[in-house]
Design a protein around this motif. Structure first.
Motif, PDB file in Angstrom:
ATOM      1  N   ILE A 194       0.925  -1.128  -0.084  1.00  0.00           N
ATOM      2  CA  ILE A 194      -0.002  -0.035  -0.107  1.00  0.00           C
ATOM      3  C   ILE A 194       0.874   1.386   0.262  1.00  0.00           C
ATOM      4  CG2 ILE A 194      -0.295  -0.080   2.595  1.00  0.00           C
ATOM      5  CD1 ILE A 194      -3.219   1.029   1.943  1.00  0.00           C
ATOM      6  N   GLN A 195       0.512   2.248  -0.830  1.00  0.00           N
ATOM      7  CA  GLN A 195       1.621   3.395  -1.039  1.00  0.00           C
ATOM      8  C   GLN A 195       1.014   4.419   0.173  1.00  0.00           C
ATOM      9  OE1 GLN A 195       1.941   5.040  -5.050  1.00  0.00           O
ATOM     10  NE2 GLN A 195      -0.047   3.757  -5.247  1.00  0.00           N
ATOM     11  N   PRO A 196       2.100   5.194   0.716  1.00  0.00           N
ATOM     12  CA  PRO A 196       1.662   6.026   1.654  1.00  0.00           C
ATOM     13  C   PRO A 196       1.522   7.399   1.188  1.00  0.00           C
ATOM     14  CG  PRO A 196       3.968   5.812   1.635  1.00  0.00           C
ATOM     15  CD  PRO A 196       3.337   4.935   0.500  1.00  0.00           C
ATOM     16  N   THR A 197       0.467   7.710   0.017  1.00  0.00           N
ATOM     17  CA  THR A 197       0.158   8.647  -0.604  1.00  0.00           C
ATOM     18  C   THR A 197      -0.948   9.477   0.150  1.00  0.00           C
ATOM     19  OG1 THR A 197      -0.927   7.091  -1.856  1.00  0.00           O
ATOM     20  CG2 THR A 197       0.712   8.257  -2.980  1.00  0.00           C
ATOM     21  N   GLY A 198      -1.340   9.030   1.511  1.00  0.00           N
ATOM     22  CA  GLY A 198      -2.466   9.687   1.999  1.00  0.00           C
ATOM     23  C   GLY A 198      -2.623   8.719   3.122  1.00  0.00           C
ATOM     24  N   LEU A 211     -11.467   3.927   3.802  1.00  0.00           N
ATOM     25  CA  LEU A 211     -12.377   2.962   3.750  1.00  0.00           C
ATOM     26  C   LEU A 211     -12.195   1.745   2.524  1.00  0.00           C
ATOM     27  CD1 LEU A 211     -14.625   2.647   5.966  1.00  0.00           C
ATOM     28  CD2 LEU A 211     -16.215   3.568   4.338  1.00  0.00           C
ATOM     29  N   GLY A 212     -11.900   2.364   1.481  1.00  0.00           N
ATOM     30  CA  GLY A 212     -11.643   1.464   0.313  1.00  0.00           C
ATOM     31  C   GLY A 212     -10.421   0.690   0.577  1.00  0.00           C
ATOM     32  N   ASN A 213      -9.426   1.173   1.027  1.00  0.00           N
ATOM     33  CA  ASN A 213      -8.155   0.541   1.138  1.00  0.00           C
ATOM     34  C   ASN A 213      -8.425  -0.390   2.437  1.00  0.00           C
ATOM     35  OD1 ASN A 213      -6.802   3.873   1.130  1.00  0.00           O
ATOM     36  ND2 ASN A 213      -6.399   2.153  -0.505  1.00  0.00           N
ATOM     37  N   TYR A 214      -9.177  -0.075   3.024  1.00  0.00           N
ATOM     38  CA  TYR A 214      -9.509  -0.967   4.203  1.00  0.00           C
ATOM     39  C   TYR A 214     -10.252  -2.313   3.924  1.00  0.00           C
ATOM     40  CZ  TYR A 214     -11.106  -2.983   8.928  1.00  0.00           C
ATOM     41  OH  TYR A 214     -11.330  -3.780   9.803  1.00  0.00           O
ATOM     42  N   LYS A 248     -15.043  -3.182  -4.304  1.00  0.00           N
ATOM     43  CA  LYS A 248     -14.481  -1.890  -4.426  1.00  0.00           C
ATOM     44  C   LYS A 248     -15.268  -1.002  -3.990  1.00  0.00           C
ATOM     45  CE  LYS A 248     -13.107   0.297  -8.850  1.00  0.00           C
ATOM     46  NZ  LYS A 248     -12.940   0.151 -10.406  1.00  0.00           N
ATOM     47  N   ILE A 249     -14.897   0.048  -3.450  1.00  0.00           N
ATOM     48  CA  ILE A 249     -15.709   1.180  -2.780  1.00  0.00           C
ATOM     49  C   ILE A 249     -15.400   2.117  -3.509  1.00  0.00           C
ATOM     50  CG2 ILE A 249     -15.932   2.505  -0.639  1.00  0.00           C
ATOM     51  CD1 ILE A 249     -16.566  -0.693  -0.293  1.00  0.00           C
ATOM     52  N   MET A 250     -16.763   2.841  -3.672  1.00  0.00           N
ATOM     53  CA  MET A 250     -16.666   3.850  -4.752  1.00  0.00           C
ATOM     54  C   MET A 250     -16.598   5.501  -4.006  1.00  0.00           C
ATOM     55  SD  MET A 250     -16.505   2.144  -7.199  1.00  0.00           S
ATOM     56  CE  MET A 250     -16.471   3.182  -8.782  1.00  0.00           C
ATOM     57  N   LYS A 284     -16.556   6.989  -9.678  1.00  0.00           N
ATOM     58  CA  LYS A 284     -15.069   7.027  -9.569  1.00  0.00           C
ATOM     59  C   LYS A 284     -14.914   6.079  -8.243  1.00  0.00           C
ATOM     60  CE  LYS A 284     -12.694  10.835  -8.753  1.00  0.00           C
ATOM     61  NZ  LYS A 284     -12.426  12.166  -8.576  1.00  0.00           N
ATOM     62  N   LYS A 285     -13.607   5.547  -8.122  1.00  0.00           N
ATOM     63  CA  LYS A 285     -13.239   4.434  -6.905  1.00  0.00           C
ATOM     64  C   LYS A 285     -12.757   5.560  -5.856  1.00  0.00           C
ATOM     65  CE  LYS A 285      -8.563   3.288  -6.851  1.00  0.00           C
ATOM     66  NZ  LYS A 285      -7.717   2.673  -6.276  1.00  0.00           N
ATOM     67  N   MET A 286     -13.199   5.083  -4.612  1.00  0.00           N
ATOM     68  CA  MET A 286     -12.744   6.110  -3.381  1.00  0.00           C
ATOM     69  C   MET A 286     -11.073   5.875  -3.434  1.00  0.00           C
ATOM     70  SD  MET A 286     -13.760   5.744   0.613  1.00  0.00           S
ATOM     71  CE  MET A 286     -15.447   6.054   0.270  1.00  0.00           C
ATOM     72  N   SER A 287     -10.655   7.178  -3.456  1.00  0.00           N
ATOM     73  CA  SER A 287      -9.084   7.180  -3.246  1.00  0.00           C
ATOM     74  C   SER A 287      -8.492   8.066  -2.270  1.00  0.00           C
ATOM     75  CB  SER A 287      -8.625   7.614  -4.780  1.00  0.00           C
ATOM     76  OG  SER A 287      -8.199   6.787  -5.653  1.00  0.00           O
ATOM     77  N   LYS A 288      -7.603   7.591  -1.602  1.00  0.00           N
ATOM     78  CA  LYS A 288      -7.077   8.547  -0.390  1.00  0.00           C
ATOM     79  C   LYS A 288      -6.196   9.893  -1.053  1.00  0.00           C
ATOM     80  CE  LYS A 288      -3.344   4.981   0.083  1.00  0.00           C
ATOM     81  NZ  LYS A 288      -2.865   4.982  -1.171  1.00  0.00           N
ATOM     82  N   SER A 289      -5.819   9.882  -2.306  1.00  0.00           N
ATOM     83  CA  SER A 289      -5.426  10.983  -2.826  1.00  0.00           C
ATOM     84  C   SER A 289      -6.485  12.089  -3.517  1.00  0.00           C
ATOM     85  CB  SER A 289      -4.197  10.618  -3.673  1.00  0.00           C
ATOM     86  OG  SER A 289      -4.608  10.159  -4.896  1.00  0.00           O
ATOM     87  N   ASP A 290      -7.493  11.761  -3.284  1.00  0.00           N
ATOM     88  CA  ASP A 290      -8.634  12.783  -3.986  1.00  0.00           C
ATOM     89  C   ASP A 290      -8.667  13.894  -3.233  1.00  0.00           C
ATOM     90  OD1 ASP A 290     -11.245  13.782  -4.787  1.00  0.00           O
ATOM     91  OD2 ASP A 290     -11.836  11.807  -5.559  1.00  0.00           O
TER      92      ASP A 290
HETATM   93  N1  AQP Z   1     -11.829   2.169  -3.441  1.00  0.00           N
HETATM   94  C1  AQP Z   1     -11.162   1.061  -3.150  1.00  0.00           C
HETATM   95  N2  AQP Z   1     -11.678  -0.080  -3.013  1.00  0.00           N
HETATM   96  C2  AQP Z   1     -11.403  -1.382  -2.723  1.00  0.00           C
HETATM   97  N3  AQP Z   1      -9.977  -1.458  -2.661  1.00  0.00           N
HETATM   98  C3  AQP Z   1      -9.270  -0.376  -2.976  1.00  0.00           C
HETATM   99  N4  AQP Z   1      -7.779  -0.236  -2.889  1.00  0.00           N
HETATM  100  C4  AQP Z   1      -7.522   1.195  -3.113  1.00  0.00           C
HETATM  101  N5  AQP Z   1      -8.480   1.795  -3.182  1.00  0.00           N
HETATM  102  C5  AQP Z   1      -9.850   1.221  -3.245  1.00  0.00           C
HETATM  103  C6  AQP Z   1      -6.875  -1.172  -2.630  1.00  0.00           C
HETATM  104  O1  AQP Z   1      -6.057  -0.667  -1.635  1.00  0.00           O
HETATM  105  C7  AQP Z   1      -4.580  -1.303  -1.831  1.00  0.00           C
HETATM  106  C8  AQP Z   1      -3.540  -0.270  -1.636  1.00  0.00           C
HETATM  107  O2  AQP Z   1      -3.790   0.647  -2.753  1.00  0.00           O
HETATM  108  P1  AQP Z   1      -2.674   1.897  -3.077  1.00  0.00           P
HETATM  109  O3  AQP Z   1      -2.392   2.722  -2.155  1.00  0.00           O
HETATM  110  O4  AQP Z   1      -1.295   1.031  -3.247  1.00  0.00           O
HETATM  111  O5  AQP Z   1      -2.966   2.448  -4.273  1.00  0.00           O
HETATM  112  P2  AQP Z   1      -4.376   2.670  -5.016  1.00  0.00           P
HETATM  113  O6  AQP Z   1      -4.929   1.289  -5.206  1.00  0.00           O
HETATM  114  O7  AQP Z   1      -4.098   3.629  -5.867  1.00  0.00           O
HETATM  115  O8  AQP Z   1      -5.062   3.366  -3.650  1.00  0.00           O
HETATM  116  P3  AQP Z   1      -5.586   4.643  -3.580  1.00  0.00           P
HETATM  117  O9  AQP Z   1      -6.067   4.854  -2.351  1.00  0.00           O
HETATM  118  O10 AQP Z   1      -6.566   5.228  -4.786  1.00  0.00           O
HETATM  119  O11 AQP Z   1      -4.381   5.545  -3.700  1.00  0.00           O
HETATM  120  P4  AQP Z   1      -3.905   6.993  -4.521  1.00  0.00           P
HETATM  121  O12 AQP Z   1      -4.973   7.790  -4.179  1.00  0.00           O
HETATM  122  O13 AQP Z   1      -2.475   7.479  -4.202  1.00  0.00           O
HETATM  123  O14 AQP Z   1      -3.987   6.430  -5.961  1.00  0.00           O
HETATM  124  C9  AQP Z   1      -4.602  -1.918  -3.305  1.00  0.00           C
HETATM  125  O15 AQP Z   1      -4.687  -3.344  -3.113  1.00  0.00           O
HETATM  126  C10 AQP Z   1      -5.860  -1.444  -4.126  1.00  0.00           C
HETATM  127  O16 AQP Z   1      -6.718  -2.237  -4.938  1.00  0.00           O
END
Ligand code: AQP
Length: 350
Positions: free
Chosen positions: A27-31, A35-38, A202-204, A211-217
């Motif tokens: 997992i990347q420390p980008t933020g 909940l999606g990552n969890y 996959k959490i949106m 769009k998927k839920m992203s920590k860097s949004d």
């Molecule tokens: N929305 C999500 N729903 C389910 N799983 C998710 N993962 C990320 N977002 C969701 C899963 O989390 C793991 C670690 O992800 P990551 O940090 O290596 O990079 P990512 O997939 O790009 O996650 P983010 O949160 O969207 O990061 P940023 O914003 O930096 O691009 C992975 O197993 C991923 O599938």
């Protein structure tokens, strides 16, 4: 590779089964994780430890493909490790480490890059997506990212890699690179398989459910962080985008917002969609959103308490990471030496 991962404290393999399959995930420390990552990753990592040899990595090198503030990156790397521990990663049973603490990843990456074609990398959809997202910083690291990811996996001869749908292309290129290398230089790498966790979803985004839920949004209302307190969680769910129909019904196509909230509720309660529909039949979105928020908060609060305790003990976290890097390096260094020998690099005197 049939050896199992050794634990530094006992010098023994953690369990009596000698040939557990090996899993690598990062997992990347980008933020701060969402909940999606969890739901999609971290929660499953804790469960997988019972049945597999697990290596879990804070992928700090990968996060450099976007511009990071150095002090913030350092802080988030330690925080992420503490959060993974709080979420149940057992640093004795599993190997928890920071990617840049194991130089073998980048050492292997170069050799793999020399065995990867420009055309293969050009086809990666994540490169296209991320270049579009950061047009001012389309760097070489973004382009060769899949090669470093292949090195992360192949260097441990991981059998399984938990992958979401967005990651299948990365697994395919990893297998292609490994296969090519094995054909040229003899059997060296295990071809990894994708692993789809039973309880993954996959959490949106709460603001834009397409769009998927992203920590860097940049929109803080689009995600719930694993560290958000109860009030923040309730507030964010209350603001979540739904629709005007007013009925809790699972229909991803026509009701993406409500369906996403149902997916979250189901992920935390284990309830089937039909049961959730029945539970909220005749009730408004207000009641439903509050129930989702309370359920999520109830699950996250114990992790947050543990996180606070662990993070306060910096020496403990750093000690875990040091031990993890040493254990990971023992495996990785051996493989790099083997690869360097195979491709014809003169071995230094030891
Ligand atoms: N929305 C999500 N729903 C389910 N799983 C998710 N993962 C990320 N977002 C969701 C899963 O989390 C793991 C670690 O992800 P990551 O940090 O290596 O990079 P990512 O997939 O790009 O996650 P983010 O949160 O969207 O990061 P940023 O914003 O930096 O691009 C992975 O197993 C991923 O599938």
């Amino acid at each position: 590779m049939s050896e199992t991962i050794q634990n530094n404290q006992t010098g023994q393999t953690p369990q009596a089964q000698p040939k557990r399959k090996r899993i690598l995930s990062g997992i990347q420390p980008t933020g701060t994780p969402t909940l999606g990552n969890y739901v999609g990753a971290v929660r499953n990592w804790a469960l997988l430890q019972n049945d597999y040899d697990c290596l879990y990595m804070v992928a700090d090198l990968h996060s450099l493909t976007v511009r990071e503030e150095p002090a913030a990156l350092r802080r988030r790397t330690r925080e992420l490790a503490a959060l993974l521990l709080a979420a149940g990663i057992d640093p004795v049973n599993s190997v928890l480490f920071v990617q840049s603490h194991v130089p073998a990843h980048t050492q292997l990456s170069w050799v793999l890059a020399c065995n990867t074609q420009f055309g293969e990398l050009s086809r990666m959809t994540q490169f296209k997506d991320k270049s579009a997202k950061h047009p001012d910083n389309v760097n070489g690291g973004l382009f060769t990212y899949p090669v470093l990811m292949a090195a992360d996996i192949l260097i441990y001869n991981a059998d399984l890699v938990p992958v979401g749908q967005d990651q299948t292309q990365h697994l395919e290129i990893t297998r292609d690179i490994a296969q090519r290398f094995n054909n040229l230089y003899g059997p060296t790498f295990t071809l990894p398989e994708g692993y789809v966790p039973a309880a993954g979803a996959k959490i949106m985004s709460l603001a834009e459910p397409a769009k998927k839920m992203s920590k860097s949004d940049p929109n803080v209302n689009s995600f719930v962080l694993m560290t958000d307190d109860r009030d923040t969680i309730v507030r964010k769910f209350k603001r979540a985008v739904t629709d005007s129909e007013g009925s809790v019904r699972f229909d991803v196509q026509n009701k993406p917002g409500v369906s996403n909230l149902m997916t979250i509720y189901s992920a935390f309660t284990g309830k089937a969609m039909a049961d959730i529909e029945a539970e909220f039949a005749g009730k408004g979105y207000g009641d439903f959103k509050l129930a989702v928020a309370e359920t999520v908060a109830d699950a996250l609060v114990p992790i947050q308490t543990e996180y606070g305790r662990i993070l306060a003990d910096k020496a403990y976290v750093d000690g875990v990471l040091k031990d993890g890097a040493a254990r990971a390096s023992r495996l990785a260094d051996r493989l790099v030496a083997k690869v360097y020998r195979k491709v014809g690099l003169l071995q230094p005197e030891r």
